[in-house]
Design an enzyme around this catalytic site. Structure first.
Site, PDB file in Angstrom:
ATOM      1  N   ASP A   1       0.841  -1.036   0.085  1.00 50.94           N
ATOM      2  CA  ASP A   1      -0.014  -0.001   0.133  1.00 50.94           C
ATOM      3  C   ASP A   1       1.039   1.106   0.065  1.00 50.94           C
ATOM      4  OD1 ASP A   1      -2.022   2.092   0.271  1.00 50.94           O
ATOM      5  OD2 ASP A   1      -2.659   1.166   2.108  1.00 50.94           O
ATOM      6  N   HIS A   2       0.940   1.563  -1.144  1.00 52.49           N
ATOM      7  CA  HIS A   2       1.977   2.949  -1.430  1.00 52.49           C
ATOM      8  C   HIS A   2       1.692   4.176  -2.049  1.00 52.49           C
ATOM      9  CE1 HIS A   2       6.232   1.297  -0.645  1.00 52.49           C
ATOM     10  NE2 HIS A   2       5.646   0.334  -0.211  1.00 52.49           N
TER      11      HIS A   2
ATOM     12  N   GLY B   1       4.639   2.494   9.250  1.00 54.25           N
ATOM     13  CA  GLY B   1       4.362   3.070   7.947  1.00 54.25           C
ATOM     14  C   GLY B   1       6.001   3.469   7.459  1.00 54.25           C
ATOM     15  N   GLU B   2       6.256   3.948   6.354  1.00 51.86           N
ATOM     16  CA  GLU B   2       7.349   4.788   5.944  1.00 51.86           C
ATOM     17  C   GLU B   2       7.278   6.284   5.387  1.00 51.86           C
ATOM     18  OE1 GLU B   2       6.043   1.930   3.861  1.00 51.86           O
ATOM     19  OE2 GLU B   2       7.073   0.383   4.720  1.00 51.86           O
TER      20      GLU B   2
ATOM     21  N   ASN C   1       6.035   7.179   1.863  1.00 53.82           N
ATOM     22  CA  ASN C   1       4.450   7.087   1.730  1.00 53.82           C
ATOM     23  C   ASN C   1       3.644   8.047   2.399  1.00 53.82           C
ATOM     24  OD1 ASN C   1       4.754   4.844  -0.180  1.00 53.82           O
ATOM     25  ND2 ASN C   1       5.032   3.712   1.585  1.00 53.82           N
TER      26      ASN C   1
ATOM     27  N   GLY D   1      11.469  -5.301  15.526  1.00 54.82           N
ATOM     28  CA  GLY D   1      12.517  -5.052  16.489  1.00 54.82           C
ATOM     29  C   GLY D   1      11.566  -5.386  17.848  1.00 54.82           C
TER      30      GLY D   1
ATOM     31  N   THR E   1       9.900  -9.369   7.691  1.00 56.68           N
ATOM     32  CA  THR E   1      10.345  -9.504   6.314  1.00 56.68           C
ATOM     33  C   THR E   1      11.775 -10.196   6.076  1.00 56.68           C
ATOM     34  OG1 THR E   1      11.219  -7.327   6.145  1.00 56.68           O
ATOM     35  CG2 THR E   1       9.398  -7.714   5.139  1.00 56.68           C
TER      36      THR E   1
END
Length: 321
Positions: free
Chosen positions: A37-38, A106-107, A110, A174, A191
């Site tokens: 989702d980007h 999130g990133e 985006n 983490g 991932t």
């Protein structure tokens, strides 16, 4: 046996093509599917970023068996958690119960588009925790009002609810995110095949819950062409999520990876048509304790050949292992 899934990667294909690809993935026998989702691709060479939720709705009606899942969506910046809850409930209805809601913190790539700034990872996880609580509350069908640290909800309610709400997956990389995933999630998303992540997830309530990984591959009958394409479109992945979450756009990823060599990417991504190389990479996730693994074929224009190869060679080999 580990379930093997197919990734609709919105960064490398348009909306119609993504739906066509998942229809074919269902036909050839993949066990489930996920979608990114980007709002931006990682690199300009990928060239796409359609709205994932429209693609999901179309995919739900174009398929009949294959489960669908966001991998992942961020419910804290571009989307308010109350909106995410409505979208997920609708998807569960459209898919006849085949939808799972994967959530993450999130990133910047985006989420920067709404101009809300990019806080620390600790704050982003706190926002995800609060957002997940709101989503779960709305899945009850009751009226929800919320006054929290990061979000407000005023007298919200979902009017179209499935009999069974979609399971919630939480992306973790983490200790703090594993704690959140174990406490709030119905499944873990990661991932990297790191046993430590799964142990931390188990220690905080995740024992017995599914855990889903993701593996990029670059199939091509010409191994060098596969390496070149993986380098062109996927070299951003060698930076790791602690770096990838922070950069604001494709230009930043291009600059950050200008010294990454094709052979560096080939060490991390199985390239070519060697089924055994993919089987070995999958085994690492299996041995770490993952129950499901979604494959990403690199290159939007190379999905059809990959799906034929998966049907004829790859999926049979993975199931025979």
């Amino acid at each position: 046996m580990m379930d093997i899934g197919y990734t609709m990667m919105t960064e490398q294909a348009g909306p119609r093509e993504l739906v066509e690809h998942v229809v074919e993935a269902e036909r050839v026998g993949f066990d489930f599917s996920v979608i990114s989702d980007h709002s931006f691709p990682w690199l300009e060479s990928q060239g796409h970023a359609p709205y994932a939720w429209s693609v999901l709705g179309a995919a739900a009606r174009a398929t009949s068996r294959i489960p669908l899942m966001t991998f992942v969506t961020c419910p804290t910046f571009r989307y308010h958690p109350a909106v995410i809850a409505q979208k997920a409930a609708t998807m569960q209805l459209l898919s006849d119960g085949r939808f799972r809601l994967g959530l993450g913190s999130g990133e910047n790539l985006n989420e920067h588009i709404v101009g809300s700034g990019w806080p620390s990872a600790r704050v982003r996880l706190a926002m995800l925790d609060e957002a997940t609580t709101i989503v779960r509350a709305l899945f009850t069908g009751e009226y929800v009002s919320h006054r929290g640290v990061h979000f407000q909800v005023d007298n919200a309610r979902l009017w179209d609810l499935p009999d069974t709400p979609p399971p919630l997956g939480i992306a973790a990389s983490g200790p703090r995110s594993c704690e959140l995933a174990g406490r709030q999630g119905d499944l873990l998303i990661a991932t990297e095949p790191e046993r430590e992540l799964l142990d931390a997830f188990d220690a905080h309530g995740g024992a017995g819950k599914p855990r889903i990984g993701q593996l990029p591959v670059c199939y091509d009958p010409d191994p060098q062409a596969a390496v070149d394409r993986a380098h062109e479109q996927f070299r951003w992945s060698v930076g790791g999520w602690h770096v990838n979450a922070e950069l604001p756009g494709p230009a930043g990823f291009a600059q950050a990876t200008e010294h990454v060599r094709p052979e560096d990417v080939a060490k991390a991504v199985p390239c070519g048509n060697d089924v055994g190389a993919v089987v070995e990479a999958v085994r690492a996730f299996e041995e770490a304790g993952f129950s499901e693994l979604a494959l990403v074929q690199i290159g939007g224009e190379h999905q059809r050949p990959f799906l034929r190869w998966a049907e004829d060679e790859l999926l049979p080999a993975l199931r025979e292992r």
